[in-house]
Design an enzyme around this catalytic site. Structure first.
Site, PDB file in Angstrom:
ATOM      1  N   HIS A 261       1.185  -0.942   0.041  1.00 25.34           N
ATOM      2  CA  HIS A 261      -0.456  -0.179   0.123  1.00 25.34           C
ATOM      3  C   HIS A 261       1.147   1.179  -0.041  1.00 25.34           C
ATOM      4  CE1 HIS A 261      -3.451   2.686   0.938  1.00 25.34           C
ATOM      5  NE2 HIS A 261      -4.123   2.202   1.403  1.00 25.34           N
ATOM      6  N   ASP A 312      -7.960  -4.924  -0.122  1.00 22.03           N
ATOM      7  CA  ASP A 312      -8.783  -6.120  -1.703  1.00 22.03           C
ATOM      8  C   ASP A 312      -8.099  -7.727  -1.124  1.00 22.03           C
ATOM      9  OD1 ASP A 312      -7.452  -3.344  -3.700  1.00 22.03           O
ATOM     10  OD2 ASP A 312      -9.127  -4.223  -3.537  1.00 22.03           O
TER      11      ASP A 312
END
Ligand code: SDX
Length: 375
Positions: A261, A312
């Site tokens: 991320h 996700d």
């Protein structure tokens, strides 16, 4: 002299927002000051939508009438329904269908010209109410089945699963999806939200901004990752094959979908909750295969790369166990994130300045024209 370029705008603060805060160092996410972990435990997606739009949690009366308003607006205008039926008959990408249906909703919304907050709230409510109907109708038509009418008084998660599967979901499945929707609703200036703000900053309307945001979300480095996570878990096939599979991906310097991320330097708080949700669903259904494989992948990615799962990763097996087809996972992400996108469009319109960054020019130095005959 132009400033040096910051690739990917990494850590560049481009504007302010009061909608959500991502604390990358400590792994926290807050919507209007409320910790998403508490919201996931205590609230509902509809409360969160209201919070993102209005800045405060709704009272009981506000929530009751808001849920009624959403339920009343779930039915699609005829042109949008017809468009979905036609697109379902051709192998179009589901995300393209969502984008085109959004444009059709704009055409069929009499308020869409206005960027006054009162009008944008109405259009935003219609988008949040109708995205589930669009996705479910598309799926039913792809299967050659009649679309299911939106249930008259159900919340978003229950309405979506009912329209998708043609039968009411269990309370446990509705709750699982409701938590997933809460967790996906907003995330500061992520790529799709920032796209929405750039479009809104030209004073284009909320539909145009959401159209662009859907396009940005579809990329595999952003919302499109969740579908690829499921494809990867299916390719791995069993927990003992997870480590060698990931080993091969990392050896060829490929990105493993669902990990890493730009902002979180520790665990993504949403992934922590989604992991628990995935384990609960696995134990409740008795099918722990997908959770077991995912857990092995996460262990390998931590051991080899010290990378954490992002939103996700566990979202994929959770959606799979809720019976959602893999190529609709990113559309489910959009069903939730459209709440955040619309909140950011209204915030941008309320205090707007055109968003127009600069580029550091690295092309050829000035030079005279060369005639065609001399080339
Ligand atoms: C979402 O921004 C948001 O908030 C997004 C989101 C939201 O709610 O809106 O949180 C939702 O989009 C989550 C991210 C979904 N995307 C993926 O899962 C795709 C896989 N992830 C990577 O592509 C990557 O981690 C990004 C795109 C998420 C972040 O990219 P960065 O910040 O540009 O990091 P990078 O690609 O430059 O990687 C930095 C290092 C690299 O090491 P080097 O090669 O430079 O030595 O970390 C490694 C990478 O190798 N790395 C990975 C990796 N992610 C980073 N290695 C393997 N697999 C990965 N997934």
């Amino acid at each position: 002299m132009a400033m040096p370029a910051v690739e990917g705008l990494e850590n560049v603060v481009v504007s302010t927002t009061s909608i959500s805060e991502v604390r990358g160092q400590t792994g926290e996410l807050l919507y209007r000051g409320y910790d998403v972990r508490e919201l996931a435990r205590e609230s509902t997606f509809e409360e969160v939508v209201w919070l993102l739009w209005h800045g405060e949690l709704p009272s009981q009366n506000e929530l009751t009438s808001f849920k009624k308003e959403l339920a009343r607006n779930r039915t699609l205008p005829s042109g949008t329904g017809d468009l979905i039926d036609r697109l379902a008959a051709i192998p179009a990408s589901p995300m393209v269908t969502l984008r085109m249906a959004t444009s059709m909703l704009e055409i069929e919304d009499p308020c869409s010209r206005s960027i006054e907050r009162a009008d944008e709230l109405k259009s935003s409510l219609q988008l949040v109410a109708r995205f589930p109907t669009i996705v479910a109708r598309y799926q039913r038509r792809r299967q050659g089945m009649q679309p299911v009418e939106p249930p008259p008084d159900a919340d978003t998660a229950t309405a979506f699963l009912t329209m998708l599967n043609g039968r009411a979901p269990t309370n446990a499945d509705s709750h699982a999806l409701d938590v997933l929707l809460i967790l996906h609703a907003d995330h500061e200036f992520n790529a799709s939200t920032f796209t929405a703000r750039v479009i809104a900053a030209t004073l284009a309307n909320v539909y145009a901004a959401v159209d662009g945001a859907i396009a940005a979300l579809s990329g595999p480095l952003h919302g499109g990752a969740n579908e690829r996570v499921m494809n990867m878990l299916e390719q791995i096939g069993s927990p003992d094959r997870a480590a060698p599979y990931i080993q091969r991906l990392l050896a060829s310097r490929q990105r493993v979908m669902g990990f890493g991320h730009r902002v979180y330097k520790t665990e993504d708080p949403r992934a922590v909750i989604l992991r628990q949700l995935c384990q609960d669903l696995a134990q409740r259904t008795g099918d722990t295969k997908w959770y077991d494989i995912a857990a092995k992948v996460a262990e390998k990615m931590w051991n080899d790369k010290h990378l954490y799962p992002n939103v996700d990763f566990f979202s994929a097996p959770v959606q799979h166990m809720l019976g959602i087809p893999t190529d609709l996972f990113t559309l489910v992400f959009a069903i939730s994130r459209v709440a955040g996108w619309t909140a950011h469009v209204m915030e941008q319109h309320a205090n707007n300045r055109l968003i127009r960054p600069r580029a550091a020019y690295v092309g050829p130095a000035p030079r005279p024209y060369v005639s065609l005959s001399a080339r």
